[in-house]
Design an enzyme around this catalytic site. Structure first.
Site, PDB file in Angstrom:
ATOM      1  N   GLY A 189      -6.605 -19.563   3.058  1.00 19.11           N
ATOM      2  CA  GLY A 189      -7.865 -19.886   1.977  1.00 19.11           C
ATOM      3  C   GLY A 189      -8.964 -18.123   1.653  1.00 19.11           C
ATOM      4  N   ALA A 238       4.919  16.998   7.146  1.00 18.20           N
ATOM      5  CA  ALA A 238       3.923  18.044   5.648  1.00 18.20           C
ATOM      6  C   ALA A 238       4.925  18.099   5.063  1.00 18.20           C
ATOM      7  CB  ALA A 238       3.748  18.979   5.977  1.00 18.20           C
ATOM      8  N   LEU A 239       5.107  17.212   4.152  1.00 18.87           N
ATOM      9  CA  LEU A 239       7.181  17.063   2.860  1.00 18.87           C
ATOM     10  C   LEU A 239       6.483  17.423   1.613  1.00 18.87           C
ATOM     11  CD1 LEU A 239       9.960  17.996   3.019  1.00 18.87           C
ATOM     12  CD2 LEU A 239       9.979  14.438   3.035  1.00 18.87           C
ATOM     13  N   SER A 240       5.643  15.810   1.639  1.00 14.84           N
ATOM     14  CA  SER A 240       5.423  15.774   0.682  1.00 14.84           C
ATOM     15  C   SER A 240       4.138  16.823  -0.129  1.00 14.84           C
ATOM     16  CB  SER A 240       4.410  14.260   0.446  1.00 14.84           C
ATOM     17  OG  SER A 240       5.468  13.305   0.913  1.00 14.84           O
ATOM     18  N   GLN A 253       3.160 -30.909   3.934  1.00 11.12           N
ATOM     19  CA  GLN A 253       4.949 -30.389   4.025  1.00 11.12           C
ATOM     20  C   GLN A 253       5.187 -29.313   3.192  1.00 11.12           C
ATOM     21  OE1 GLN A 253       7.495 -33.495   2.695  1.00 11.12           O
ATOM     22  NE2 GLN A 253       8.080 -33.604   4.706  1.00 11.12           N
ATOM     23  N   ARG A 270      -6.728 -25.740  11.701  1.00 10.67           N
ATOM     24  CA  ARG A 270      -7.596 -25.818  10.686  1.00 10.67           C
ATOM     25  C   ARG A 270      -7.295 -28.104  10.019  1.00 10.67           C
ATOM     26  NH1 ARG A 270     -11.511 -25.767   6.729  1.00 10.67           N
ATOM     27  NH2 ARG A 270     -10.897 -25.791   4.595  1.00 10.67           N
ATOM     28  N   GLU A 287       7.840   7.295   3.064  1.00 13.26           N
ATOM     29  CA  GLU A 287       9.680   7.624   3.933  1.00 13.26           C
ATOM     30  C   GLU A 287      10.196   7.072   2.559  1.00 13.26           C
ATOM     31  OE1 GLU A 287       9.900   7.609   7.990  1.00 13.26           O
ATOM     32  OE2 GLU A 287       7.344   8.082   8.572  1.00 13.26           O
ATOM     33  N   GLY A 288      10.072   7.138   1.473  1.00 13.56           N
ATOM     34  CA  GLY A 288      10.935   6.446   0.548  1.00 13.56           C
ATOM     35  C   GLY A 288      10.551   5.376   0.099  1.00 13.56           C
ATOM     36  N   GLY A 303       6.689  13.632  -4.148  1.00 12.26           N
ATOM     37  CA  GLY A 303       6.587  12.516  -3.133  1.00 12.26           C
ATOM     38  C   GLY A 303       8.514  11.761  -2.733  1.00 12.26           C
TER      39      GLY A 303
HETATM   40  C1  LIG Z   1      -0.546   6.352   3.346  1.00 12.39           C
HETATM   41  C2  LIG Z   1       0.910   7.253   3.123  1.00 12.39           C
HETATM   42  C3  LIG Z   1       0.827   7.736   4.228  1.00 12.39           C
HETATM   43  C4  LIG Z   1       1.544   9.375   3.892  1.00 12.39           C
HETATM   44  N1  LIG Z   1       2.052  10.178   4.997  1.00 12.39           N
HETATM   45  C5  LIG Z   1       3.323  11.019   4.658  1.00 12.39           C
HETATM   46  C6  LIG Z   1       3.540  12.473   5.839  1.00 12.39           C
HETATM   47  O1  LIG Z   1       2.976  11.808   6.939  1.00 12.39           O
HETATM   48  N2  LIG Z   1       3.765  13.635   5.252  1.00 12.39           N
HETATM   49  C7  LIG Z   1       4.350  13.366   4.154  1.00 12.39           C
HETATM   50  O2  LIG Z   1       5.258  14.219   3.711  1.00 12.39           O
HETATM   51  N3  LIG Z   1       4.097  12.475   3.019  1.00 12.39           N
HETATM   52  C8  LIG Z   1       2.881  11.575   3.046  1.00 12.39           C
HETATM   53  N4  LIG Z   1       2.742   9.785   2.659  1.00 12.39           N
HETATM   54  C9  LIG Z   1       4.140  10.405   1.141  1.00 12.39           C
HETATM   55  C10 LIG Z   1       4.843   9.255   0.309  1.00 12.39           C
HETATM   56  O3  LIG Z   1       5.849   9.886   1.307  1.00 12.39           O
HETATM   57  C11 LIG Z   1       4.814   9.668  -0.634  1.00 12.39           C
HETATM   58  O4  LIG Z   1       4.136   8.929  -1.400  1.00 12.39           O
HETATM   59  C12 LIG Z   1       6.331   8.437  -1.177  1.00 12.39           C
HETATM   60  O5  LIG Z   1       7.533   9.843  -1.376  1.00 12.39           O
HETATM   61  C13 LIG Z   1       6.260   8.623  -2.572  1.00 12.39           C
HETATM   62  O6  LIG Z   1       5.767   9.643  -3.431  1.00 12.39           O
HETATM   63  P1  LIG Z   1       4.737   9.435  -4.302  1.00 12.39           P
HETATM   64  O7  LIG Z   1       4.005   9.146  -4.096  1.00 12.39           O
HETATM   65  O8  LIG Z   1       4.866  11.182  -5.241  1.00 12.39           O
HETATM   66  O9  LIG Z   1       5.266   9.222  -5.918  1.00 12.39           O
HETATM   67  P2  LIG Z   1       6.109   9.018  -6.745  1.00 12.39           P
HETATM   68  O10 LIG Z   1       7.865  10.493  -6.804  1.00 12.39           O
HETATM   69  O11 LIG Z   1       5.929   9.460  -8.017  1.00 12.39           O
HETATM   70  O12 LIG Z   1       6.975   7.889  -7.213  1.00 12.39           O
HETATM   71  C14 LIG Z   1       6.031   7.061  -7.481  1.00 12.39           C
HETATM   72  C15 LIG Z   1       7.307   5.531  -8.136  1.00 12.39           C
HETATM   73  O13 LIG Z   1       8.031   5.959  -9.140  1.00 12.39           O
HETATM   74  C16 LIG Z   1       9.475   4.669  -8.562  1.00 12.39           C
HETATM   75  N5  LIG Z   1      10.646   6.317  -8.176  1.00 12.39           N
HETATM   76  C17 LIG Z   1      10.314   7.438  -8.177  1.00 12.39           C
HETATM   77  N6  LIG Z   1      11.906   7.912  -7.450  1.00 12.39           N
HETATM   78  C18 LIG Z   1      12.896   6.928  -8.264  1.00 12.39           C
HETATM   79  C19 LIG Z   1      14.391   6.627  -8.089  1.00 12.39           C
HETATM   80  N7  LIG Z   1      15.405   7.407  -7.784  1.00 12.39           N
HETATM   81  N8  LIG Z   1      14.714   5.288  -9.336  1.00 12.39           N
HETATM   82  C20 LIG Z   1      13.657   4.119  -9.060  1.00 12.39           C
HETATM   83  N9  LIG Z   1      12.065   4.280  -9.394  1.00 12.39           N
HETATM   84  C21 LIG Z   1      11.748   5.942  -8.580  1.00 12.39           C
HETATM   85  C22 LIG Z   1       9.028   3.517  -7.445  1.00 12.39           C
HETATM   86  O14 LIG Z   1       8.159   2.722  -7.970  1.00 12.39           O
HETATM   87  C23 LIG Z   1       7.691   4.826  -6.659  1.00 12.39           C
HETATM   88  O15 LIG Z   1       7.144   3.841  -5.797  1.00 12.39           O
HETATM   89  C24 LIG Z   1       2.186   9.363   2.596  1.00 12.39           C
HETATM   90  C25 LIG Z   1       2.066   8.052   1.297  1.00 12.39           C
HETATM   91  C26 LIG Z   1       1.131   7.480   1.715  1.00 12.39           C
HETATM   92  C27 LIG Z   1       0.341   6.502   0.519  1.00 12.39           C
END
Ligand SMILES: Cc1cc2nc3c(=O)[nH]c(=O)nc-3n(C[C@H](O)[C@H](O)[C@H](O)COP(=O)(O)OP(=O)(O)OC[C@H]3O[C@@H](n4cnc5c(N)ncnc54)[C@H](O)[C@@H]3O)c2cc1C
Length: 385
Positions: free
Chosen positions: A341, A127-129, A280, A269, A365-366, A134
């Site tokens: 299709g 639980a980080l986000s 091709q 198919r 995860e980034g 995020g």
């Molecule tokens: C299905 C799912 C499962 C997840 N599970 C976990 C979990 O188990 N534990 C947990 O802690 N989190 C979890 N997460 C959270 C996930 O790690 C975050 O969604 C992710 O880090 C992106 O954060 P955000 O959604 O706030 O998007 P934002 O931080 O708002 O980012 C949105 C977009 O902005 C752009 N952006 C962001 N930073 C930069 C940068 N430095 N430079 C250029 N562009 C950038 C990118 O295009 C990015 O996609 C999960 C997410 C999903 C969708």
């Protein structure tokens, strides 16, 4: 049966080939009909099955010594993803959730939790986000304050996989040793802690247990702290450093399955009086798919191998592996849908499921753009030295 020729490459040892073969056979027997109607029940069953079959042993070696073998984790994720996205998810979360304890925990913490997560008897979460942090991890506002001989955690976490079904949550909270990222700490919170509440279940396009969690007066003992106060960011990043490569491996598994489905389709198919694969233009698409898959495999297993050779950090290689493999898998799967299709978008078709499964891997995860920033920083700093 997917392409296994890469297993004879230099990144692998005999034990890896043996494990990949054993798991592939197990997955064919056990994962052909994963019921997605109730994802909580499905995940509990998958964790228990993966545990009793012994595969979760690889998620967190370390309660009695030993290091995580990233090639093993990557091979397992690739193989599971080829068979079932939910099985890959169940496996991956046992590793990610237990990772901070396995890598940084005390002997007592490792003994208390790892035998259970490895046996599939305790489900783990990371639980980080938070809603506002995020990508911007340094902005975490969930706080933990000292209280007598323990800590009290207050705040909210969002997007937490296994939220609601986990027995063990690793919670990153602000303890304030320094501003930003250097003021975070990692805590072990048991799933039945009365201060931990599931505020919302989040539905996503490839369903799996996912929740927003609130922490209200969530009391944990002092020995719930992993490492030292202020180490939280380092612990989170080091854990992600190991598991980020395996996200690329899961994407690789999805892409391999998409190619397998496409090859079957191209052979069976009939169009214009001949198999689809005789066209091709279709052959050109198949060549692109195979090329991207091989390139992704090389990057994923290069990153895993570098880490397994004892590199302290593998940030650049892991970022390259995750970025390339997830983006390439998205392109490969999109092509598979196109070649199928109308059947490619029919609910329940394997390539339709892959199309939904792959998307989130480019975000969590980034996100892909964040990986580009990481790679660019590493490349630029190597020039400056
Ligand atoms: C299905 C799912 C499962 C997840 N599970 C976990 C979990 O188990 N534990 C947990 O802690 N989190 C979890 N997460 C959270 C996930 O790690 C975050 O969604 C992710 O880090 C992106 O954060 P955000 O959604 O706030 O998007 P934002 O931080 O708002 O980012 C949105 C977009 O902005 C752009 N952006 C962001 N930073 C930069 C940068 N430095 N430079 C250029 N562009 C950038 C990118 O295009 C990015 O996609 C999960 C997410 C999903 C969708």
């Amino acid at each position: 049966m997917g392409d296994k020729s890469f297993l004879s490459g230099p990144f692998f040892e005999e034990r890896h080939r043996a494990l990949a073969g054993k798991l592939d056979g197990w997955a064919a027997q056990n994962l052909a009909h994963v019921d997605h109607a109730d994802v909580d029940a499905a995940c509990r069953t998958l964790v228990a099955k993966l545990g009793s079959a012994g595969f979760l042993e690889h998620t967190a070696p370390g309660h009695d010594g030993g290091a995580i073998d990233v090639r093993t984790l990557a091979l397992i994720r690739e193989t599971l993803a080829r068979h079932s996205g939910l099985a890959d998810f169940a496996f991956a979360m046992q590793g990610l959730g237990a990772g901070p304890i396995s890598l940084f925990g005390t002997l007592a913490q490792r003994q208390a939790w790892l035998p259970k997560t490895r046996a599939g008897k305790a489900i783990a979460a990371f639980a980080l986000s938070e809603a506002a942090s995020g990508s911007d991890v340094a902005n975490i506002t969930t706080a933990a304050r000292r209280d007598g001989d323990g800590y009290i955690i207050d705040g909210e976490k969002c997007w937490i996989s296994n939220g609601g079904i986990a027995d063990l949550y690793i919670v990153f909270a602000r303890t304030g040793e320094a501003p930003g990222a250097r003021g975070l700490s990692a805590f072990i919170v048991a799933g039945d802690n009365p201060g931990l509440l599931v505020a919302e279940r989040i539905e996503v396009i490839a369903p799996h247990p996912l929740a927003r969690l609130t922490f209200r007066d969530c009391r944990v003992p002092a020995d719930a702290l992993i490492g030292k106060a202020g180490d939280g960011f380092k612990i989170a990043m080091a854990t992600l450093d190991v598991f980020r490569t395996t996200v690329g491996a899961a994407a690789l598994g999805f892409a391999r399955r998409a190619l397998e489905e496409t090859l079957k389709r191209a052979a069976t198919r009939q169009l214009f009086g001949a198999p689809l694969g005789d066209l091709q233009m279709v052959q050109g698409h198949i060549a692109d798919m195979a090329l991207e898959i091989d390139a992704a495999a090389l990057l994923v297993y290069r990153a895993a191998w570098v880490k397994d050779q004892g590199a302290a950090r593998v940030t650049r290689e892991a970022a390259m592996a995750k970025l390339y493999a997830t983006e390439a898998a998205q392109r490969v799967i999109d092509t598979a849908v196109q070649i199928h299709g109308g059947d490619g978008v029919r609910s329940g078709h394997p390539v339709e499921a892959l199309y939904r499964e792959i998307r989130a891997l480019r975000i969590y995860e980034g996100a892909s753009d964040v990986q580009k920033v990481v790679i660019a920083r590493a490349v630029l700093s190597s020039v400056e030295q």
